[in-house]
Design an enzyme around this catalytic site. Structure first.
Site, short mmCIF file in Angstrom:
data_model
loop_
_atom_site.label_atom_id
_atom_site.label_comp_id
_atom_site.label_asym_id
_atom_site.label_seq_id
_atom_site.Cartn_x
_atom_site.Cartn_y
_atom_site.Cartn_z
N ASP A 124 0.78 -10.60 0.57
CA ASP A 124 2.14 -10.33 1.07
C ASP A 124 2.43 -11.16 2.30
OD1 ASP A 124 0.22 -8.87 2.49
OD2 ASP A 124 1.60 -7.23 2.93
N ASN B 105 0.82 -1.23 0.00
CA ASN B 105 0.00 0.00 0.00
C ASN B 105 0.84 1.27 0.00
OD1 ASN B 105 -2.98 -0.76 0.18
ND2 ASN B 105 -2.06 -2.11 1.69
N THR B 106 2.14 1.15 0.32
CA THR B 106 2.99 2.34 0.25
C THR B 106 3.88 2.29 -0.98
OG1 THR B 106 3.07 2.60 2.64
CG2 THR B 106 4.89 3.58 1.39
N GLY C 143 -3.86 -11.42 3.30
CA GLY C 143 -3.08 -10.57 2.40
C GLY C 143 -2.01 -11.39 1.69
#
Ligand SMILES: Nc1ncnc2c1ncn2[C@@H]1O[C@H](COP(=O)(O)OP(=O)(O)O)[C@@H](O)[C@H]1O
Ligand SMILES: CC(C)(COP(=O)(O)O)[C@@H](O)C(=O)NCCC(=O)O
Ligand SMILES: [K+]
Length: 244
Positions: free
Chosen positions: A99, A14-15, A97
């Site tokens: 990740d 998300n970053t 998620g």
């Protein structure tokens, strides 16, 4: 003649997006960026794409990256109930998620024993995996940047310049130190509580904020910045083998 397999792993958090170039098992380079690297001179046979972003954002990224590498075969990796000998703890496996899923798989294969995975990114994730490859579950907490941003955005008077964030001794005696060190203490207490429950597990840490935590934690941890990419390589290669 050994066939060299070149793979580009894309880990869209998300970053930031992490691009990792593999030649067989060797990592050639890693690039953290907001968009696809260009003119890399790298022509991957395959692209393994793992994204926790929205469907729309992931689709835009897919188009951009495929346009940069038109000859590459595309594999979108998602959380499954089982992969590479690891069993997903989630009642709804696909909601984990990707990740976290990939980090859990890489950690299991590297630790070859009970392992706790800490991924300090936009959010801080902690996952616990038994030596038998059973993912036991885990936590999600706000990342350091997120905690700080909420304090800044939701208050009128928590304001300070970056240059005021300095290392100090003793209890924080400025707004900058009170906030940054308060957020650190929140995360450190969180992790130390989990460590008290899993003291005999190996611990591996990854993510953009892991160095900050490593410097403050008195828990012995292996720092593995490429953990998610290594998990993606394992899962993607298993999919390729399965398709043969
Ligand atoms: N070059 C960088 N660009 C962006 N964030 C960075 C960088 N170096 C360290 N960070 C820190 O890492 C965090 C993002 O970590 P990362 O693991 O990339 O997040 P995510 O996987 O959630 O996108 C940021 O909150 C920031 O504090
Ligand atoms: C918790 C996350 C947002 C972390 O993503 P990141 O910090 O890498 O941007 C991501 O793992 C995610 O979207 N998880 C889905 C919910 C879950 O894992 O239960
Ligand atoms: K991440």
């Amino acid at each position: 003649m050994s066939v060299v397999a070149s793979v580009l792993v894309v880990d869209a958090g998300n970053t930031s997006i992490k691009f990792t170039a593999f030649e067989n098992e060797q990592i050639l380079w890693v690039q953290r960026d907001d968009s696809c690297p260009v003119d890399t001179g790298f022509a991957p046979d395959r692209i393994y794409f793992a994204s926790v972003r929205s469907k729309e954002q992931s689709a835009l990224l897919h188009a951009d990256i495929q346009a940069e590498f038109p000859g590459s075969v595309w594999f979108t990796l998602t959380s499954q109930d089982e992969a590479c000998g690891v069993i997903n703890a989630y009642v709804e496996p696909k909601r984990l998620g990707v990740d976290r899923w990939l980090g859990v798989i890489a950690a299991h294969h590297r630790a070859k024993g009970d392992v706790v995975v800490v991924d300090a990114g936009t959010a801080i994730k902690v996952d616990v995996v038994g030596k038998d490859g059973v993912h036991l579950g885990g936590y999600i907490a706000p990342g350091l940047g997120m905690m700080e941003n909420v304090l800044l955005s939701k208050t009128a008077r928590i304001r300070y310049d970056a240059c005021e964030v300095v290392a100090g001794r003793g209890l924080p005696d400025s707004t900058a130190r009170a906030v940054t060190e308060g957020c650190h203490e929140m995360v450190l207490g969180f992790l130390e509580r989990i460590h008290r429950r899993y003291p005999n597990f190996k611990w591996v840490v990854t993510g953009g904020d892991s160095q900050v935590l490593l410097s403050l934690l008195d828990i012995s941890m292996e720092y593995q910045p490429n953990l998610v990419a290594l998990g993606a390589k394992l899962v993607g290669d298993e999919q390729v083998r399965g398709n043969k």
